[in-house]
Design an enzyme around this catalytic site. Structure first.
Site, short mmCIF file in Angstrom:
data_model
loop_
_atom_site.label_atom_id
_atom_site.label_comp_id
_atom_site.label_asym_id
_atom_site.label_seq_id
_atom_site.Cartn_x
_atom_site.Cartn_y
_atom_site.Cartn_z
N HIS A 1 16.50 33.01 -76.96
CA HIS A 1 15.94 33.29 -78.29
C HIS A 1 16.10 34.79 -78.58
CE1 HIS A 1 13.09 33.80 -81.56
NE2 HIS A 1 13.24 32.51 -81.77
N GLU B 1 20.74 30.78 -85.02
CA GLU B 1 19.61 31.52 -85.60
C GLU B 1 20.06 32.94 -85.92
OE1 GLU B 1 15.61 29.80 -84.78
OE2 GLU B 1 15.97 31.11 -83.10
C1 PEP Z 1 12.47 31.46 -84.72
O1 PEP Z 1 11.99 32.54 -84.38
O2 PEP Z 1 13.03 30.72 -83.91
C2 PEP Z 1 12.37 31.10 -86.13
C3 PEP Z 1 13.23 30.25 -86.60
O3 PEP Z 1 11.38 31.70 -86.83
P1 PEP Z 1 11.07 31.54 -88.39
O4 PEP Z 1 11.14 30.07 -88.73
O5 PEP Z 1 9.67 32.06 -88.55
O6 PEP Z 1 12.09 32.34 -89.11
#
Ligand code: PEP
Length: 247
Positions: free
Chosen positions: A90, A160
């Site tokens: 992450h 992400e």
């Molecule tokens: C995350 O940190 O994995 C994430 C997707 O956070 P958010 O949905 O708050 O952007």
């Protein structure tokens, strides 16, 4: 809509009693729901998993298998407490704990050894995006994390982009990546996976994460390249998360 994988990432929030209330009030969903909880909640949530509404994930795992690693939690320990999935790489671990791709690679290997499905998070940061280096960043992270792994089919990829994660955005109005950005990155990741692992890699699930909420989730799930979502902030309020999983 085809069945999606939707993961709540609680990060370091809530208490055990709040987590149990959340599990109790979780809506039935035709999607595969996974809750990535802090280590100390896992044993308490384990019994709730038996109802079958959701699966349990940890948010991290040690790169080591066993031994004198104070503070670490091993893949074997996660298996023992009922985890079927675990987040790895992450961006908050990469940024705050300086995790490297080779550590992430070791974590994935340990998880696979204990039959826990790794959820590998990859994504470019704001600077890499501004320099047009999205593909370079994704390739490096993916290649590094999956080195010497011959059977990647248990692994889920979560794209992400760091700049789209709500907590990294400075403006009060948080925004997910655009549909165009999401589709482009997913196609790029899919192509890389097929290059490394052959045609079968078409079956590897690729999720999107970054400010997914009850307002934008339907639109994101309608993208055929997107197999689901990793949800941070909007997974903390049960009504919001239920609205997302009921899509
Ligand atoms: C995350 O940190 O994995 C994430 C997707 O956070 P958010 O949905 O708050 O952007």
């Amino acid at each position: 809509m085809s069945k999606k994988i939707i993961i709540a990432n609680w990060k370091m929030n809530l208490s055990i009693s709040e987590a149990l209330r959340f599990a109790k009030n979780l809506a039935r969903s035709t999607n595969q729901v996974i809750v990535a909880a802090p280590f100390t909640f896992l044993a308490s949530l384990r019994d709730k998993v038996k109802r079958g509404d959701f699966r349990l994930a940890a948010q991290d795992v040690s790169e080591f298998e066993v031994g004198a690693y104070t503070g670490d939690v091993s893949a074997k320990m996660l298996k023992e407490v009922g985890c079927s999935y675990c987040l790895v790489g992450h961006s908050e671990r990469r940024i705050y704990h300086h995790e490297t791709d080779s550590q992430i690679n070791l974590k994935i290997k340990n998880l696979l050894k204990y039959k826990i499905k790794p959820i590998l998070c990859i994504g470019e940061n704001e600077e890499q995006k501004a320099r047009g280096q999205m593909s370079k960043a994704l390739k490096e992270q993916l290649l590094g994390a999956l080195a010497q792994i011959s059977d990647p089919f248990q692994i889920i990829i979560a794209y992400e982009p760091v700049w789209a994660i709500s907590t990294f955005q400075k403006s009060a109005k948080k925004k997910a990546a655009s549909e165009k950005d999401i589709v482009l990155a997913h196609l790029y990741i899919r192509n890389l996976l097929v290059q490394f692992f052959g045609k079968k890699a078409g079956g590897i699930k690729i999720l999107y994460g970054g400010t997914v909420n009850k307002k934008n989730s339907a639109e994101i799930f309608s993208l055929k390249q997107v197999d689901g979502a990793l949800v941070g902030n909007s997974s903390l309020k049960i009504s919001d998360f239920n609205a997302i999983i009921k899509q």
